[in-house]
Design a protein around this motif. Structure first.
Motif, PDB file in Angstrom:
ATOM      1  N   UNK A   1     -23.583 -26.860   5.206  1.00  0.00           N
ATOM      2  CA  UNK A   1     -23.947 -25.827   4.230  1.00  0.00           C
ATOM      3  C   UNK A   1     -25.410 -25.954   3.831  1.00  0.00           C
ATOM      4  N   UNK A   2     -25.852 -27.176   3.575  1.00  0.00           N
ATOM      5  CA  UNK A   2     -27.248 -27.372   3.188  1.00  0.00           C
ATOM      6  C   UNK A   2     -28.200 -27.216   4.380  1.00  0.00           C
ATOM      7  N   UNK A   3     -27.747 -27.572   5.570  1.00  0.00           N
ATOM      8  CA  UNK A   3     -28.616 -27.442   6.744  1.00  0.00           C
ATOM      9  C   UNK A   3     -28.846 -25.981   7.126  1.00  0.00           C
ATOM     10  N   UNK A   4     -27.836 -25.138   6.924  1.00  0.00           N
ATOM     11  CA  UNK A   4     -27.925 -23.734   7.347  1.00  0.00           C
ATOM     12  C   UNK A   4     -28.207 -22.767   6.208  1.00  0.00           C
TER      13      UNK A   4
ATOM     14  N   UNK B   1     -29.161 -15.863  -0.125  1.00  0.00           N
ATOM     15  CA  UNK B   1     -29.668 -17.235  -0.023  1.00  0.00           C
ATOM     16  C   UNK B   1     -29.386 -18.030  -1.301  1.00  0.00           C
ATOM     17  N   UNK B   2     -28.157 -17.855  -1.824  1.00  0.00           N
ATOM     18  CA  UNK B   2     -27.792 -18.538  -3.067  1.00  0.00           C
ATOM     19  C   UNK B   2     -27.879 -20.056  -2.936  1.00  0.00           C
ATOM     20  N   UNK B   3     -27.484 -20.573  -1.775  1.00  0.00           N
ATOM     21  CA  UNK B   3     -27.655 -22.000  -1.495  1.00  0.00           C
ATOM     22  C   UNK B   3     -28.712 -22.099  -0.402  1.00  0.00           C
ATOM     23  N   UNK B   4     -29.956 -22.398  -0.766  1.00  0.00           N
ATOM     24  CA  UNK B   4     -31.017 -22.417   0.246  1.00  0.00           C
ATOM     25  C   UNK B   4     -30.907 -23.631   1.158  1.00  0.00           C
ATOM     26  N   UNK B   5     -31.572 -23.537   2.300  1.00  0.00           N
ATOM     27  CA  UNK B   5     -31.643 -24.676   3.212  1.00  0.00           C
ATOM     28  C   UNK B   5     -32.302 -25.847   2.496  1.00  0.00           C
TER      29      UNK B   5
ATOM     30  N   UNK C   1     -28.767 -32.124   3.085  1.00  0.00           N
ATOM     31  CA  UNK C   1     -27.949 -32.129   4.292  1.00  0.00           C
ATOM     32  C   UNK C   1     -27.879 -33.530   4.882  1.00  0.00           C
ATOM     33  N   UNK C   2     -29.033 -34.188   4.980  1.00  0.00           N
ATOM     34  CA  UNK C   2     -29.053 -35.543   5.520  1.00  0.00           C
ATOM     35  C   UNK C   2     -28.247 -36.496   4.650  1.00  0.00           C
TER      36      UNK C   2
ATOM     37  N   UNK D   1     -35.772 -31.594  12.804  1.00  0.00           N
ATOM     38  CA  UNK D   1     -36.485 -31.114  11.618  1.00  0.00           C
ATOM     39  C   UNK D   1     -37.244 -32.191  10.859  1.00  0.00           C
ATOM     40  N   UNK D   2     -37.300 -33.399  11.369  1.00  0.00           N
ATOM     41  CA  UNK D   2     -37.931 -34.461  10.608  1.00  0.00           C
ATOM     42  C   UNK D   2     -39.059 -35.106  11.394  1.00  0.00           C
TER      43      UNK D   2
END
Length: 290
Positions: free
Chosen positions: A63-66, A72-76, A81-82, A107-108
């Motif tokens: 959910x956090x990664x996507x 966009x209520x829960x943004x990336x 996510x990690x 992404x890191x």
């Protein structure tokens, strides 16, 4: 985990799944139905995780990664996510560890991501039925990112992943062998075979590369027909240049029957993907159908 906690986790997971379905319906069909649903979904996933449900950690991480929600209520949020994937991995969840490493790889950039990337590689590659961990190790070794840079070792990791039908590993092997890299000599025949296998496995970039190769051979109509088939696969997979190329084929009647309406539709798709279609057509002295 007690029986009560298992029941609590199950209830929260079920509620989160119900909300996820409602969010999807709102996003895809009607516009967002419930602006508070994403946060409630996260609340239920967090409660399920707190009750010991390991799958909830994976779903939280995804959910956090996507990101979640039409607005966009829960943004990336890669860090959250990690954290979620890491929490699941530390409790022994195989997929959570894989998702953690993939996110670090993709992404890191930089020392922090590289430092995180080496975690759990040895554990994950012990079985790895789908080749994901071996692909991660191969890419890391190819780049020298979190593992010592070693092209020979990278190829070995990637070949194991490819043998388990991992199309991204096949594409990495194609890239390495098409031109040669480090101590690995170019091998055009092997590169072509990996490209074909990756394309057949659904890799969009490989399908486009194979289509280009066929279109450029110029050995007859059969090549253009087959090229059109691969351009179409890549186009349906969202590849912008494949959409443009397929539109040109329909416009010119090369490899497919001429169809201005189909050409216009694919040009629209390419434009929505960010390409300047009019400029590309003008460079080829072609006129866009309207």
């Amino acid at each position: 985990m007690t029986d009560d906690s298992e029941l609590i986790a199950h209830i929260h997971r079920q509620r989160a799944q119900d909300l996820k379905s409602r969010i999807w319906l709102g996003d895809v069909q009607l516009g967002h139905l419930d602006a508070e649903a994403p946060q409630r979904m996260l609340d239920h996933l967090q409660a399920a995780a707190a009750a010991g449900d390991l799958e909830a950690f994976v779903e939280l991480g995804e959910a956090y990664a996507d990101g979640v929600g039409f607005q966009n209520e829960i943004p990336v949020d890669d860090e959250r996510a990690l954290d979620a994937f890491e929490a699941g991995a530390e409790r022994g969840h195989f997929v959570a560890a894989l998702r953690y490493l993939r996110l670090c790889l993709q992404r890191r950039p930089g020392p922090e991501g590289a430092g995180r990337l080496a975690r759990w590689i040895e554990w994950l590659t012990e079985e790895d039925p789908e080749g994901e961990a071996h692909w991660i190790a191969g890419v890391a070794a190819r780049r020298g990112y979190g593992l010592p840079q070693d092209l020979v070792a990278a190829v070995e990791w990637l070949e194991i992943a490819a043998s388990r039908n991992h199309s991204e590993a096949m594409w990495e092997l194609y890239e390495i062998m098409s031109q040669g890299e480090g101590r690995v000599a170019a091998d055009r025949g092997a590169a072509h075979r990996w490209c074909v296998t990756a394309a057949r496995g659904g890799h969009v970039q490989a399908a486009y590369a194979l289509a280009q190769e066929l279109a450029q051979q110029g050995d007859g109509v059969g090549d253009l027909v087959t090229a059109a088939e691969w351009f179409e696969r890549a186009a349906h997979g969202g590849h912008p240049e494949a959409r443009l190329a397929l539109g040109i084929l329909y416009l010119t009647g090369a490899g497919v029957p001429a169809d201005p309406q189909a050409a216009a539709a694919w040009f629209d798709e390419a434009e929505e993907s960010g390409l300047d279609v009019d400029k590309a057509l003008a460079a080829r002295n072609l006129v866009r159908p309207r």
